[in-house]
Motif scaffolding. Structure first.
Motif, mmCIF file in Angstrom:
data_model
loop_
_atom_site.group_PDB
_atom_site.id
_atom_site.type_symbol
_atom_site.label_atom_id
_atom_site.label_comp_id
_atom_site.label_asym_id
_atom_site.label_seq_id
_atom_site.Cartn_x
_atom_site.Cartn_y
_atom_site.Cartn_z
ATOM 1 N N LYS A 105 -8.357 0.920 -1.491
ATOM 2 C CA LYS A 105 -9.759 0.414 -1.747
ATOM 3 C C LYS A 105 -9.834 -0.474 -2.774
ATOM 4 C CE LYS A 105 -11.646 4.782 0.008
ATOM 5 N NZ LYS A 105 -12.460 5.887 -0.121
ATOM 6 N N GLY A 106 -10.601 -1.609 -2.731
ATOM 7 C CA GLY A 106 -11.189 -2.539 -3.907
ATOM 8 C C GLY A 106 -10.077 -3.456 -4.257
ATOM 9 N N GLN A 107 -9.374 -3.960 -3.111
ATOM 10 C CA GLN A 107 -8.510 -4.912 -3.132
ATOM 11 C C GLN A 107 -9.215 -6.281 -2.503
ATOM 12 O OE1 GLN A 107 -7.204 -6.476 -0.256
ATOM 13 N NE2 GLN A 107 -8.211 -5.059 1.225
ATOM 14 N N VAL A 108 -8.777 -7.426 -2.913
ATOM 15 C CA VAL A 108 -9.124 -8.829 -2.738
ATOM 16 C C VAL A 108 -8.276 -9.512 -2.232
ATOM 17 C CG1 VAL A 108 -10.447 -10.775 -3.605
ATOM 18 C CG2 VAL A 108 -11.049 -8.549 -4.733
ATOM 19 N N MET A 109 -8.164 -9.494 -0.727
ATOM 20 C CA MET A 109 -6.924 -10.240 -0.287
ATOM 21 C C MET A 109 -5.667 -9.763 -0.810
ATOM 22 S SD MET A 109 -7.388 -11.923 2.467
ATOM 23 C CE MET A 109 -6.179 -13.213 2.609
ATOM 24 N N GLY A 110 -5.613 -8.628 -0.862
ATOM 25 C CA GLY A 110 -4.263 -7.936 -1.587
ATOM 26 C C GLY A 110 -4.272 -7.825 -2.955
ATOM 27 N N VAL A 111 -5.187 -8.366 -3.750
ATOM 28 C CA VAL A 111 -4.935 -8.241 -5.374
ATOM 29 C C VAL A 111 -5.589 -6.949 -5.648
ATOM 30 C CG1 VAL A 111 -5.789 -9.370 -7.203
ATOM 31 C CG2 VAL A 111 -4.845 -10.898 -5.553
ATOM 32 N N PRO A 112 -5.228 -6.239 -6.240
ATOM 33 C CA PRO A 112 -5.708 -4.870 -6.465
ATOM 34 C C PRO A 112 -6.894 -4.699 -7.734
ATOM 35 C CG PRO A 112 -3.518 -4.760 -7.653
ATOM 36 C CD PRO A 112 -3.724 -6.116 -6.620
ATOM 37 N N SER A 113 -7.878 -4.290 -7.728
ATOM 38 C CA SER A 113 -8.842 -4.153 -8.694
ATOM 39 C C SER A 113 -8.821 -2.568 -9.416
ATOM 40 C CB SER A 113 -10.039 -4.374 -8.347
ATOM 41 O OG SER A 113 -10.629 -3.413 -7.058
ATOM 42 N N ASP A 114 -8.111 -1.676 -8.364
ATOM 43 C CA ASP A 114 -8.438 -0.279 -9.025
ATOM 44 C C ASP A 114 -6.927 0.396 -8.928
ATOM 45 O OD1 ASP A 114 -8.341 2.537 -9.012
ATOM 46 O OD2 ASP A 114 -10.680 2.380 -8.276
ATOM 47 N N GLY A 122 0.766 4.379 -2.582
ATOM 48 C CA GLY A 122 2.230 4.245 -2.591
ATOM 49 C C GLY A 122 2.883 3.172 -1.846
ATOM 50 N N ILE A 123 2.009 2.286 -1.805
ATOM 51 C CA ILE A 123 2.693 0.841 -1.512
ATOM 52 C C ILE A 123 3.716 0.331 -2.264
ATOM 53 C CG2 ILE A 123 2.117 -1.627 -0.737
ATOM 54 C CD1 ILE A 123 -0.748 -0.463 0.510
ATOM 55 N N VAL A 124 3.221 0.269 -3.558
ATOM 56 C CA VAL A 124 4.264 -0.463 -4.563
ATOM 57 C C VAL A 124 5.017 0.704 -5.108
ATOM 58 C CG1 VAL A 124 2.998 -2.389 -4.937
ATOM 59 C CG2 VAL A 124 2.702 -0.440 -6.318
ATOM 60 N N SER A 125 6.297 0.523 -5.764
ATOM 61 C CA SER A 125 7.034 1.666 -6.272
ATOM 62 C C SER A 125 6.322 1.884 -7.698
ATOM 63 C CB SER A 125 8.647 1.118 -6.492
ATOM 64 O OG SER A 125 8.440 0.243 -7.403
ATOM 65 N N LEU A 165 1.757 -6.394 -0.832
ATOM 66 C CA LEU A 165 0.356 -6.408 -0.823
ATOM 67 C C LEU A 165 -0.284 -7.676 -0.168
ATOM 68 C CD1 LEU A 165 -1.469 -3.933 -3.233
ATOM 69 C CD2 LEU A 165 -1.891 -3.895 -0.723
ATOM 70 N N VAL A 166 0.184 -8.772 -0.920
ATOM 71 C CA VAL A 166 -0.695 -10.266 -0.983
ATOM 72 C C VAL A 166 0.218 -10.607 0.608
ATOM 73 C CG1 VAL A 166 -0.917 -12.416 -1.674
ATOM 74 C CG2 VAL A 166 -1.188 -10.346 -3.143
ATOM 75 N N GLU A 167 1.388 -10.872 0.518
ATOM 76 C CA GLU A 167 2.205 -11.412 1.556
ATOM 77 C C GLU A 167 1.733 -10.675 3.152
ATOM 78 O OE1 GLU A 167 4.102 -13.717 2.219
ATOM 79 O OE2 GLU A 167 5.820 -13.853 0.651
ATOM 80 N N PRO A 168 1.482 -9.523 3.172
ATOM 81 C CA PRO A 168 1.124 -9.097 4.589
ATOM 82 C C PRO A 168 -0.233 -9.576 5.031
ATOM 83 C CG PRO A 168 1.397 -7.289 3.254
ATOM 84 C CD PRO A 168 2.041 -8.463 2.368
ATOM 85 N N LEU A 169 -1.112 -9.532 4.108
ATOM 86 C CA LEU A 169 -2.373 -9.825 4.469
ATOM 87 C C LEU A 169 -2.664 -11.324 4.474
ATOM 88 C CD1 LEU A 169 -4.111 -7.630 1.631
ATOM 89 C CD2 LEU A 169 -4.785 -7.758 4.096
ATOM 90 N N LEU A 170 -1.838 -12.076 3.855
ATOM 91 C CA LEU A 170 -2.000 -13.494 4.020
ATOM 92 C C LEU A 170 -1.137 -13.965 5.335
ATOM 93 C CD1 LEU A 170 -1.434 -15.442 0.721
ATOM 94 C CD2 LEU A 170 -3.343 -15.491 2.161
ATOM 95 N N GLY A 171 0.023 -13.230 5.653
ATOM 96 C CA GLY A 171 0.627 -13.477 6.880
ATOM 97 C C GLY A 171 -0.029 -12.869 8.243
ATOM 98 N N SER A 326 -7.096 0.953 12.582
ATOM 99 C CA SER A 326 -7.577 -0.047 13.235
ATOM 100 C C SER A 326 -6.184 -0.981 13.415
ATOM 101 C CB SER A 326 -8.418 -1.317 12.591
ATOM 102 O OG SER A 326 -8.001 -1.624 11.151
ATOM 103 N N GLY A 327 -5.053 -0.432 12.556
ATOM 104 C CA GLY A 327 -3.966 -1.209 12.796
ATOM 105 C C GLY A 327 -3.078 -1.266 11.301
ATOM 106 N N TYR A 328 -2.023 -1.920 11.231
ATOM 107 C CA TYR A 328 -1.304 -1.942 10.201
ATOM 108 C C TYR A 328 -0.603 -3.248 10.014
ATOM 109 C CZ TYR A 328 3.024 -0.603 12.699
ATOM 110 O OH TYR A 328 3.921 -0.437 13.759
ATOM 111 N N LEU A 329 -0.344 -3.623 8.822
ATOM 112 C CA LEU A 329 0.515 -4.954 8.475
ATOM 113 C C LEU A 329 1.919 -4.672 7.866
ATOM 114 C CD1 LEU A 329 -2.528 -6.376 6.284
ATOM 115 C CD2 LEU A 329 -1.786 -7.021 8.829
#
Length: 467
Positions: A105-114, A122-125, A165-171, A326-329
């Motif tokens: 939650k709270g991401q802007v096109m993959g850029v985290p805010s929280d 758990g997306i990043v190590s 995060l950013v790559e899959p959303l832009l992709g 709804s799906g996944y990237l």
């Protein structure tokens, strides 16, 4: 010219060209004759729906932004307002480090805010997570000119945020690569804060806080598929829409424009007072090379990505547990052929019956080799993805493969300046305008917005001529 009616030709019957024809009719009524010429056998471009297992499912774009008004307003204006539906869920995931993980939650096109939400996902190590807050103590990375998305976000938050995060959303939007895509063109809100804010993390928090809380769903679609929108717009425009007519040449005349269509041995000429070019960059470049060569050169430099959409229909009991999101990237670093999956019958409950309908997207820039496989192989890639990630057993009840060759323009670094140069060159040609996905955005609302601007330019031109 037909009597005292000015004649405008729109080249291209995708949603941009059809919307331009509709705006022309709204602005001039019966005083204007509009012809739309489309080279392919059907109208609609990447808006197209067909049946899968007896259910009408979009094969191209399956949603449009609901918070930008142009798309919804057009649908309502052409009589489809009652068919607009909201998604059943917008909850989605990212396949990262071997499993599906919820999009924080709270991401802007993959850029985290929280940071807490990012950690929970758990997306990043753990190492990647520790790198993110360094953004708050590093020297500023103030952006003075356009840069790639990856260059800026990697400098602030590290490589894992970009890669996972950013790559899959832009992709999912552009089928492109973050190290090539323009920060200004693809993430304008982030680019705006990058010009003044020291911390990207703090800026992302501000962007999330400023977002309206009661804006409603992000996306909407039509009950019978967005593929039905072009036909409704074409009918409402009152234009003479001709398919299977390829425009080969565009030339200025003393009174307007001459378009040459048809096969080389049997050319046909169409005379027009004004022209709107609403085709992709390469085709627009060919048409403009004689009369607007600077615009043609710039359009020829826009790269396009190809992709395929594999639609599968499974019995519900083929899944160990029915999908709830709804799906996944899928980030490119996972090196999987499928880049995104949409569970259409979950996202859009009106599609739901005793089947799970889903769409697998295959192909990014640099992965053209995947699309050289035949349809059977692409279906196999998609079914293997479902077996591996979702535990699906057995074969689908029905399948469909749709290829979009050169379908997605890449908004690479410098894109906005390139578009400005195209428009400057076109503006020197009275009675000529351009519109489409190559300019201000790939989504339906953005395309409709360019169509409205193009139509207004032509109507202003005709008014000055006294027509």
């Amino acid at each position: 010219m037909e009597g005292h009616r000015a004649h405008v030709v729109v080249v291209g019957a995708g949603i941009s060209g059809l919307a331009a024809a509709w705006f022309l009719r709204q602005g001039a009524g019966e005083r204007l004759r509009v012809t739309v010429l489309e080279g392919s056998p059907r109208i609609g471009g990447k808006l197209y729906a067909s049946e899968v297992a007896g259910i009408r499912v979009d094969a191209g774009a399956e949603a449009m932004l609901a918070r930008r008004p142009e798309g919804k307003e057009l649908a309502k204006a052409v009589g489809l307002g009652d068919d607009l539906v909201q998604p059943g869920t917008t909850r989605s995931a990212v396949y990262s480090r071997g499993t599906l993980r919820p999009l924080p939650k709270g991401q802007v096109m993959g850029v985290p805010s929280d940071l807490t939400e990012l950690a929970k996902s758990g997306i990043v190590s753990p190492g990647g997570l520790l790198r993110v807050p360094l953004d708050q103590i590093l020297p500023p990375t103030l952006v003075r000119t356009d840069v790639s998305v990856a260059a800026y976000i990697r400098a602030r938050m590290g490589g894992e945020v970009v890669d996972r995060l950013v790559e899959p959303l832009l992709g999912g939007v552009y089928a492109g690569r973050a190290d090539m895509l323009s920060l200004e063109a693809t993430m304008p809100r982030v680019a705006a804060v990058a010009r003044s804010e020291r911390s990207l993390l703090s800026a992302a928090r501000l962007l999330v806080e400023e977002a309206p809380k009661d804006a409603g769903p992000v996306f909407t679609t039509l009950r019978n598929g967005l593929g039905g929108l072009p036909e409704a717009v074409a009918k409402a425009s009152g234009a003479d829409v001709r398919t299977g007519v390829t425009v080969r040449e565009l030339r200025r005349t003393e009174t307007g424009w001459r378009l040459v269509t048809g096969p080389v041995p049997r050319p046909e000429v169409v005379e027009a007072d004004a022209v709107i070019v609403a085709v992709p960059g390469p085709a627009a470049s060919r048409l403009l090379k004689d009369e607007a060569p600077k615009a043609a050169d710039e359009l020829a430099r826009i790269q396009y990505a190809s992709m395929a959409v594999v639609t599968l229909a499974y019995p519900v009991d083929a899944f160990p547990e029915p999908p709830a999101s709804s799906g996944y990237l899928v980030p490119p670093v996972e090196r999987r052929p499928v880049k995104a999956v949409t569970f259409s019958s979950v996202k859009w409950p009106h599609l739901s019956n005793d089947l799970v309908i889903l769409r697998c997207s295959i192909g990014r820039v640099g992965e053209e080799h995947l699309l050289q496989r035949d349809d059977t192989e692409l279906v196999s890639l998609a079914t293997a993805e479902m077996a591996d990630v979702m535990g699906v057993s057995g074969l689908p009840a029905d399948t469909r493969v749709t290829r979009w060759g050169g379908g997605l323009p890449q908004y690479n670094v410098g894109h906005l300046d390139r578009v400005a140069r195209v428009r400057a060159a076109v503006s020197g040609q009275p009675g000529l305008a351009v519109c489409g996905a190559a300019y201000d955005g790939l989504g339906i609302p953005a395309c409709v917005g360019t169509a409205r601007t193009a139509a207004a330019r032509i109507l202003d031109h005709l008014t000055l001529r006294g027509e």
